[in-house]
Design an enzyme around this catalytic site. Sequence first.
Site, short mmCIF file in Angstrom:
data_model
loop_
_atom_site.label_atom_id
_atom_site.label_comp_id
_atom_site.label_asym_id
_atom_site.label_seq_id
_atom_site.Cartn_x
_atom_site.Cartn_y
_atom_site.Cartn_z
N HIS A 125 23.93 24.26 21.07
CA HIS A 125 23.29 22.95 21.23
C HIS A 125 22.82 22.81 22.67
CE1 HIS A 125 24.69 21.73 17.32
NE2 HIS A 125 25.85 22.25 17.63
N PRO A 171 15.57 21.14 12.77
CA PRO A 171 14.52 20.14 12.87
C PRO A 171 14.35 19.53 14.25
CG PRO A 171 16.40 19.32 11.62
CD PRO A 171 16.62 20.78 11.82
N ASN A 172 13.10 19.29 14.56
CA ASN A 172 12.65 18.62 15.79
C ASN A 172 12.75 19.48 17.04
OD1 ASN A 172 12.06 16.07 14.48
ND2 ASN A 172 14.27 15.83 14.25
N TYR A 222 17.59 17.07 26.18
CA TYR A 222 17.21 18.41 25.73
C TYR A 222 16.46 19.23 26.77
CZ TYR A 222 18.54 16.14 21.39
OH TYR A 222 19.24 15.45 20.42
N GLU A 263 27.00 29.09 17.39
CA GLU A 263 26.39 27.75 17.26
C GLU A 263 25.99 27.28 18.65
OE1 GLU A 263 29.08 24.86 15.58
OE2 GLU A 263 27.78 23.17 16.15
N ALA A 309 19.93 18.33 13.82
CA ALA A 309 20.58 17.22 13.11
C ALA A 309 21.37 17.71 11.89
CB ALA A 309 19.55 16.19 12.70
N ARG A 353 10.54 16.05 23.87
CA ARG A 353 11.53 15.23 23.15
C ARG A 353 12.71 14.90 24.05
NH1 ARG A 353 15.80 17.74 18.87
NH2 ARG A 353 16.57 15.74 18.12
N ASN A 361 20.97 26.92 16.10
CA ASN A 361 21.02 25.50 16.47
C ASN A 361 20.56 24.71 15.25
OD1 ASN A 361 20.89 22.93 17.40
ND2 ASN A 361 19.76 23.41 19.28
N ARG A 363 28.22 12.59 23.08
CA ARG A 363 27.18 11.67 22.61
C ARG A 363 27.72 10.74 21.52
NH1 ARG A 363 21.84 14.84 21.51
NH2 ARG A 363 21.06 12.68 21.49
#
Length: 151
Positions: free
Chosen positions: A101, A10-11, A23, A99, A78, A18, A75, A108
């Site tokens: 990111h 998502p997103n 990012y 995986e 969330a 964003r 990825n 974070r």
Amino acid sequence: MSHIRIINGPNLNLLGKREPEHYGQRSLADIMQQLQDFAGDCGHRVSHLQSNAEHELVQAVHQAAEDKVDYLIVNPAAFTHTSIALRDALLAVGIPFVEVHLSNIAGREDFRHHSYFSDIAMAVISGFAGDSYLLALQGLVNRMEIEESSP
Ligand code: DQA
């Protein structure tokens, strides 16, 4: 030739607009095009999809098995920090995956420090913005070359 599918959560459709401090400036389309070009140069095939819906991502993992995809780069966005359903889907199909990111999730907020995927992934790449995907793909290509050349 191997088929590598990239699954984005998502997103991530908003990349470029964003929170660029986390990012980066590049759009998802730009990053995916770079991966397709790189894979093509190496004699492999890359496909990709993005969804904002958990059930569609679970379905996409099932579909990857139907399509006989060799490796996944995922990825979960969330859902990294929440989705047992997506973890179970990856365990169910057994397709090796990296995986990825864009941001360094370990640096974070506390809630981003736990991933439901890292312990079952082949590898984790985090913190290189859009280049995280390219590094994951490069790692997979290198791994395949080593496996092909080993007796
Ligand atoms: C992300 C990190 C997640 O914590 C976040 O929810 C995202 C993107 C990353 O690529 O850095 O949406 O997966």
